[in-house]
Design an enzyme around this catalytic site. Structure first.
Site, short mmCIF file in Angstrom:
data_model
loop_
_atom_site.label_atom_id
_atom_site.label_comp_id
_atom_site.label_asym_id
_atom_site.label_seq_id
_atom_site.Cartn_x
_atom_site.Cartn_y
_atom_site.Cartn_z
N ASN A 1 62.30 66.91 52.52
CA ASN A 1 62.00 68.48 52.57
C ASN A 1 61.04 68.69 51.53
O ASN A 1 61.26 68.98 50.38
CB ASN A 1 63.28 69.28 52.30
CG ASN A 1 64.53 68.63 53.36
OD1 ASN A 1 64.08 68.73 54.50
ND2 ASN A 1 65.63 68.48 52.84
N GLU B 1 66.80 53.07 57.04
CA GLU B 1 67.00 54.09 55.98
C GLU B 1 68.42 54.23 55.44
O GLU B 1 69.24 54.44 56.51
CB GLU B 1 66.60 55.57 56.45
CG GLU B 1 66.72 56.36 55.26
CD GLU B 1 66.18 57.68 55.64
OE1 GLU B 1 65.31 57.95 56.31
OE2 GLU B 1 66.80 58.71 55.03
N GLU C 1 75.87 60.47 48.46
CA GLU C 1 76.13 61.97 48.93
C GLU C 1 77.61 62.17 49.51
O GLU C 1 78.32 62.99 49.27
CB GLU C 1 75.11 62.26 49.97
CG GLU C 1 75.56 63.79 50.76
CD GLU C 1 74.30 64.01 51.59
OE1 GLU C 1 73.53 63.26 51.87
OE2 GLU C 1 74.51 65.15 52.36
N HIS D 1 82.42 62.87 58.28
CA HIS D 1 81.91 64.09 57.90
C HIS D 1 83.09 65.18 57.92
O HIS D 1 82.86 66.18 58.09
CB HIS D 1 80.86 64.57 59.00
CG HIS D 1 79.73 65.30 58.40
ND1 HIS D 1 79.98 66.52 57.86
CD2 HIS D 1 78.41 65.11 58.57
CE1 HIS D 1 78.43 66.98 57.28
NE2 HIS D 1 77.77 65.97 57.86
N GLU E 1 67.59 66.78 45.39
CA GLU E 1 68.63 66.98 46.61
C GLU E 1 69.43 65.66 46.59
O GLU E 1 69.02 64.60 46.75
CB GLU E 1 67.92 66.86 47.73
CG GLU E 1 68.60 67.51 48.99
CD GLU E 1 68.03 67.99 50.18
OE1 GLU E 1 67.00 68.29 49.90
OE2 GLU E 1 68.61 67.59 51.34
N LYS F 1 59.45 64.22 57.43
CA LYS F 1 60.47 64.64 58.26
C LYS F 1 60.21 65.84 58.91
O LYS F 1 59.80 67.07 58.51
CB LYS F 1 61.60 65.28 56.96
CG LYS F 1 62.75 65.90 57.73
CD LYS F 1 64.07 66.13 56.61
CE LYS F 1 65.10 66.72 57.12
NZ LYS F 1 66.32 67.14 56.00
N LYS G 1 68.09 55.99 60.10
CA LYS G 1 69.23 56.03 59.18
C LYS G 1 70.16 54.79 59.71
O LYS G 1 70.25 54.29 61.05
CB LYS G 1 69.93 57.01 59.26
CG LYS G 1 69.20 58.15 58.43
CD LYS G 1 70.20 59.22 58.15
CE LYS G 1 69.25 60.46 57.48
NZ LYS G 1 70.11 61.72 56.82
N TRP H 1 77.56 71.16 62.29
CA TRP H 1 77.93 71.07 60.74
C TRP H 1 79.36 71.37 60.39
O TRP H 1 79.61 71.04 59.09
CB TRP H 1 77.06 72.39 60.17
CG TRP H 1 75.69 72.44 60.17
CD1 TRP H 1 74.86 71.29 60.33
CD2 TRP H 1 74.68 73.41 59.93
NE1 TRP H 1 73.47 71.60 60.16
CE2 TRP H 1 73.43 72.91 60.11
CE3 TRP H 1 74.75 74.58 59.49
CZ2 TRP H 1 72.34 73.75 59.63
CZ3 TRP H 1 73.78 75.59 59.15
CH2 TRP H 1 72.44 75.21 59.11
N ASP I 1 75.02 60.52 59.60
CA ASP I 1 74.39 60.77 58.42
C ASP I 1 75.22 60.26 57.18
O ASP I 1 75.77 60.90 56.36
CB ASP I 1 74.45 62.35 58.25
CG ASP I 1 73.55 62.73 56.89
OD1 ASP I 1 72.67 61.76 56.62
OD2 ASP I 1 73.57 63.95 56.38
N GLU J 1 66.36 69.99 60.73
CA GLU J 1 67.05 70.65 59.76
C GLU J 1 66.14 71.76 59.19
O GLU J 1 66.10 71.87 58.02
CB GLU J 1 67.61 69.92 58.72
CG GLU J 1 68.63 68.84 59.04
CD GLU J 1 69.33 68.22 58.06
OE1 GLU J 1 70.61 67.88 58.24
OE2 GLU J 1 68.52 67.59 57.19
#
Lengths: 686, 686
Positions: B211, B387, B393, B511, B168, B288, B360, B533, B365, B292
């Protein structure tokens, strides 16, 4: 200070940094330094490469030949890779310049040295590889004399690689094709892939999965494909695309993909023109249509010939449509083994001249052993091509050692009774092999799976080569020329496929693998949506017996073969349960009952793997540590999995036939429920 | 014969066989041969490695140190890799043997030579790498003097790798972990991975995606994990597992995963015991939860502390639970940037002592730029860990050159106003980085992304190192020590992350990436199921202005920071649109309107990438051909994509604000509809 000890800094096994270790990346093109007389002969010959440059400057194929010779000769001589001051043993590269003049080569020796020639540039590249192969095997450069022409025009790899990097039935990591970063980024691996293919004569590559994404026909993918085509052209490789039959609808904005619709025909024509504008030597399309959910002409009431011919018309004399015969229908109760024949043979003569029908080696699906496909010989007016599977979907996937040349040899040498052997039927056309490559450093997931890539190419070039010849040259180039090594490892390779047959599906059984990923045994599976997806469909085991009656009293699939051939197949013990339903207690030629014979075959398979592990364990001194360990670890897996196959299968057959195991037989390690409970949701390649 | 020409067999660029080329596999551990005075000094020193063997024979950590020194010194000296006859420059490895005695090392020089020491075996391995690094950079072996201790106890990589090989947010191919063939097969890559980590001080690895699949807690995976743990233990690396909170129900056969259920507590305890029986130094679990779609304690009306504490109880004093604070709820209308703070800060003091909360760097994010997370400093009675995301990404994924150390430095040096900088807050605990490794030969997809792995480890060891120091030592070890190269490439690296900010999300925007795969611009997206989102949620652009009002007149996220810090952030132009909704025509300090300023920033970003490409093009003589070309090709992609980001963003903002572009500004290459039509279903990493 007395307790100080200087440690010896031995390298080899202890060395960090795999880049310096033997990691399998170099395949059979290692050109390991010669020793002894072979080295002396080559040193005495003192090679110097020369190129006849008349009218052919900057030809990239000749440049590739010169580079490979230079690199290979230096390496064989154990020299640092830099220029040799002029040697006296001239190697003259002197080929014709006809781009399509033929692929044959000759390598001859006279007083002036070695001459590599042939009608076209690619002849010289093939000749260079042949020369290096012979020198690698210890041939005397002063007497070398080689001449060879490929038996088949198309020697092709089919990659079942998706554009997202997943490889269907891939067990060597991710796809080698980095579509995402093409065309801007071209990996060195793409060049080394072309070198490997050229060295064994492969000249055509279908870059994507037969379960195709339509968007690979879009302009951004054509640009990517062009970069690959440009990179591979010097190595004599033409690119082909798998095309999704519904592309005119999926990406073309048309309401239909009916092959007889004029707009559809125009769309394919325009698409072909677009591709040829970018890639003048584009090979053509491979199509899986009306098979396992793929769209096809039957969606519009048209035949396979109708579908193939519209694509063929679009390509014109520029390229070829390769149409797969791997079809079976969810609405057809006929024995699955018979459906492709039933569907295609009536179409014989209806396909356009630039259509090839690609037929799998056997009538089911790449099982460890199948009789040859009855379509071979049955369509005299159609160009048929053989499809073999190099990746070992059903033969132990990424770990089991199974050398497949004997399987292909078996098929190629099968007499169809209708105009020759399978090899003779397909020789005017070609052979395709479903590739086993991936992003793993050693390309194929395991070192010995490189042999299958190698053998496929060598057999497509010359089907008269024996499995043993190929194994010998592969093993010597890839691992060690030591005679003790070759004499031990080649027989191990030659017997390895039969071992898989024995511990997985002996005596003509087929398709007993677990569902979907086909990893491990699943003979009990009988509840899938389509009957022919179930192992129970193929084994047909009941209290009385086991096997699929394909004689006249059953499906009569035997009748699809020429009568004398059918008689031979019906009597062949290797296909016993493929063609017959046999009582558990029926006496075999061995004198044992079928049940005892079957148990014995599983045990033979397990024992063969144990023997392979022993054979390999004795080769440590001949093989570098990294590859020695990798092969040994795979054999540990194979030993365990051969037992798993045997034990699970026996436990299942016993649950059906209620019979005890023959005296002295080891019982399965676990209860049947244990084997049935195993689940591997993440098994690779699905 | 007059037309014969012997071609020069130059190698290097022309050489086939990437195994012999520089392909990036060796990372910063190339140990390229020294030249000039540095070589003379090392030759004169004439190193010989000695180990104090008292009571510590066969210690695999010391063996690793000896091997690395032997390999590295030979390589630096340009010698063939075989034993040196005893040199006189002794390098004495002499460490304490306390397995948990601490990780600090010293490397000192006296008349007897160089001494590498410290309280534990791992000290000597770290010291060996430090010595090799200094020698690689040209240090004089006669005056070397190093002493260092890690700032943080946990220096950890989090791999978002799935057991099926998919990564991922991975842009470097498939997972490096071959779970399928473990435990029987162990790739050489697993050893080289451990070497790379140890060389930069990383001492903890979470091997699987947050995940998580529950089945990775099953016995067959514990056996696989054990093989990795055994292979990595000599390199000082402890393994951790991401655990799926619902595992007691998913694989444990329990009806619930309620953390307060006694059977659930017993299950986790038994599972921990089972793991420790195989891996005595197992690090613990990363979780986690309720994030999500992942299961968590809130599914049973319990708090994050309840959930974390039951796992902590199961581990006891053997290991640690790392509980992620990355949460936001689909049922919460509050500004997403505020939700983690709101949820976790009230739990301060409720977590067990062996629980770490992993936060984080910023409150959203991993955006190209975010203000530091307001949780840092706000939970004085909780162990907080930082983190960071090494994989890019949101910063150009596998192709864009973006050196991330300046971003991390920015966060680490941020003063929380509540007891110190972020670095000071997390120093007693540690740092985790989401790994960027994959099966690509160069490990990280692009050569420059290796720098981010390297920088993460170096900063976790010593957050006081500057981005520039780290870039200098990385570039010299990885590519070339030539001063002209280092002086050109280091500034390029240092400015590269700001370039990404400018061409993607300038002035505090965040984002704006396309949905799901986050590849390319998608500022127009506004129709996803959850408001947070959507890019439009973050930019809040309208006819009047743009930006997210997080002041008291808006969400008041600013109030989550200590007051003086909040004031500074509110006034920081880099966070303008993060904290404020600003009119398009509002005057900026530059005198330009916001709109003109914004356009200017995009252009600055594009120009910076062009300058990077020019800088790199001038380095050809310093870099091997394969890596030179690979970097150059990536920069071509980055140049095109920077323009794409700029053009698509401007076209979209213009469609909202109706404003013309400032005079002299290049208009977008295409209409907005073109950018909106682009689709990349196969984009990697999703």
């Amino acid at each position: 200070m007395a307790r100080l000890l200087a440690l010896c800094l031995a390298v080899a096994a202890l060395l960090p940094g795999a880049a310096r270790a033997e990691d399998g990346y170099d395949l059979w093109l290692r050109y390991a330094p010669l020793e002894g007389e072979a080295l002396e002969r080559l040193e005495e010959f003192n090679p110097q490469i020369a190129v006849d440059l008349y009218n052919r400057e900057d030809n990239p194929t000749l440049e590739a030949a010169v580079r490979e010779l230079g690199f290979g000769l230096h390496s064989l001589l154990g020299e640092p890779a830099r220029s040799r001051p002029g040697g006296h043993g001239r190697i003259l590269i002197d080929c014709g310049s006809h781009p399509t003049g033929g692929e044959q080569y000759f390598v001859t020796t006279d007083r002036q040295g070695i001459r590599i020639g042939g009608p076209s540039h690619i002849s010289c590249l093939y000749g260079a590889y042949a020369l290096l192969r012979e020198l690698s095997l210890g041939a005397d450069p002063r007497t070398i004399n080689l001449t060879s022409a490929p038996a088949m025009p198309l020697r092709m790899l089919n990659h079942w690689d998706n554009p997202d990097g997943h490889v269907e039935r891939g067990y060597a990591g991710r796809s080698i094709f980095d579509w995402w970063n093409l065309p801007d980024r071209l990996d060195q691996r793409m060049i080394d892939y072309a070198r490997a293919n050229a060295s064994i004569g492969i000249n055509a590559v279908v870059v994507n999965n037969v379960n195709a994404q339509a968007y690979m026909l879009e302009p951004r993918y054509i640009a990517k494909l062009k970069r690959l085509a440009d990179a591979w052209r010097p190595y004599g490789i033409r690119v082909f695309l798998s095309a999704r039959f519904s592309a005119p609808r999926d990406i073309g904005g048309l309401p239909t993909a009916d092959p007889l619709d004029p707009a559809v025909r125009a769309w394919w024509r325009a698409k072909a023109d677009e591709i040829y504008a970018a890639i003048p030597d584009f090979g053509g399309f491979l199509v899986k249509a009306n098979s396992e959910g793929q769209p096809g002409p039957q969606d519009y009431g048209r035949s396979h010939a109708d579908g193939a011919n519209v694509l063929a018309e679009a390509l014109g004399n520029r390229g070829t449509v390769i149409w797969r015969a791997f079809v079976y229908s969810e609405h057809n109760d006929v024995d699955r083994a018979m459906q492709a024949f039933d569907e295609f043979v009536p179409l014989d003569g209806q396909f356009a001249p630039n259509v090839i029908v690609q037929v799998k080696n056997g009538p089911i699906d790449f099982q460890p052993r199948e009789p040859f496909h009855p379509m071979f010989g049955a369509m005299p007016n159609t160009r048929l091509m053989l499809e073999a599977q190099i990746t070992k979907e059903y033969l132990g996937q990424g770990t089991h050692l199974a050398y497949l040349a004997p399987m292909w040899e078996e098929v190629l040498h099968a007499d169809t009774g209708r105009g020759g052997t399978v090899a003779q039927i397909v020789q005017p056309v070609g052979m395709a092999g479903v590739a086993n490559t991936g992003s793993d450093r050693n390309w194929t997931g395991s070192d010995f799976d490189q042999a299958n890539w190698y053998a496929f190419g060598r057999l497509a070039w010359d089907p008269s080569l024996t499995s043993e010849q190929i194994a010998r040259e592969w093993a010597a180039q890839t691992f060690s020329r030591a005679p003790e090594f070759v004499e031990a490892v080649v027989p191990m390779m030659l017997g390895s496929r039969q071992a898989v047959v024995d511990y997985m599906t002996p005596l003509g059984l087929a398709h007993q693998m677990a569902t979907g990923h086909h990893y491990g045994p699943g003979p009990w599976v009988c509840d899938l949506a389509r009957p022919e997806w179930n192992p129970c469909y193929y084994a047909r085991a009941d209290r009385q017996g086991i096997g699929f009656d394909r004689t006249a009293s059953g499906s009569n699939a035997l009748a699809q073969y020429a009568p004398p051939v059918a008689a031979g197949l019906a009597a062949d013990p290797d296909y016993l349960l493929w063609f017959h339903h046999v009582g558990w207690d029926q006496a075999m030629p061995s004198g044992r009952s079928l049940w005892a014979e079957l148990v014995g075959r599983y045990d033979t398979g397990v024992a063969a793997v144990d023997a392979m592990a022993d054979t390999w364990a004795a080769q440590q001194r001949h093989v570098d540590p990294q590859r020695f360990r990798a092969v040994a670890e795979n054999l540990v897996i194979q030993q365990a999995e051969a037992r798993w196959w045997r034990d699970a299968s026996l436990a299942w057959w016993q649950s059906i036939n209620g019979l005890p195991l023959p005296e002295g037989t080891r019982p399965p390690q676990h209860e049947l429920d244990y084997y049935r409970s195993l689940a591997f949701p993440e098994a690779p390649g699905q």
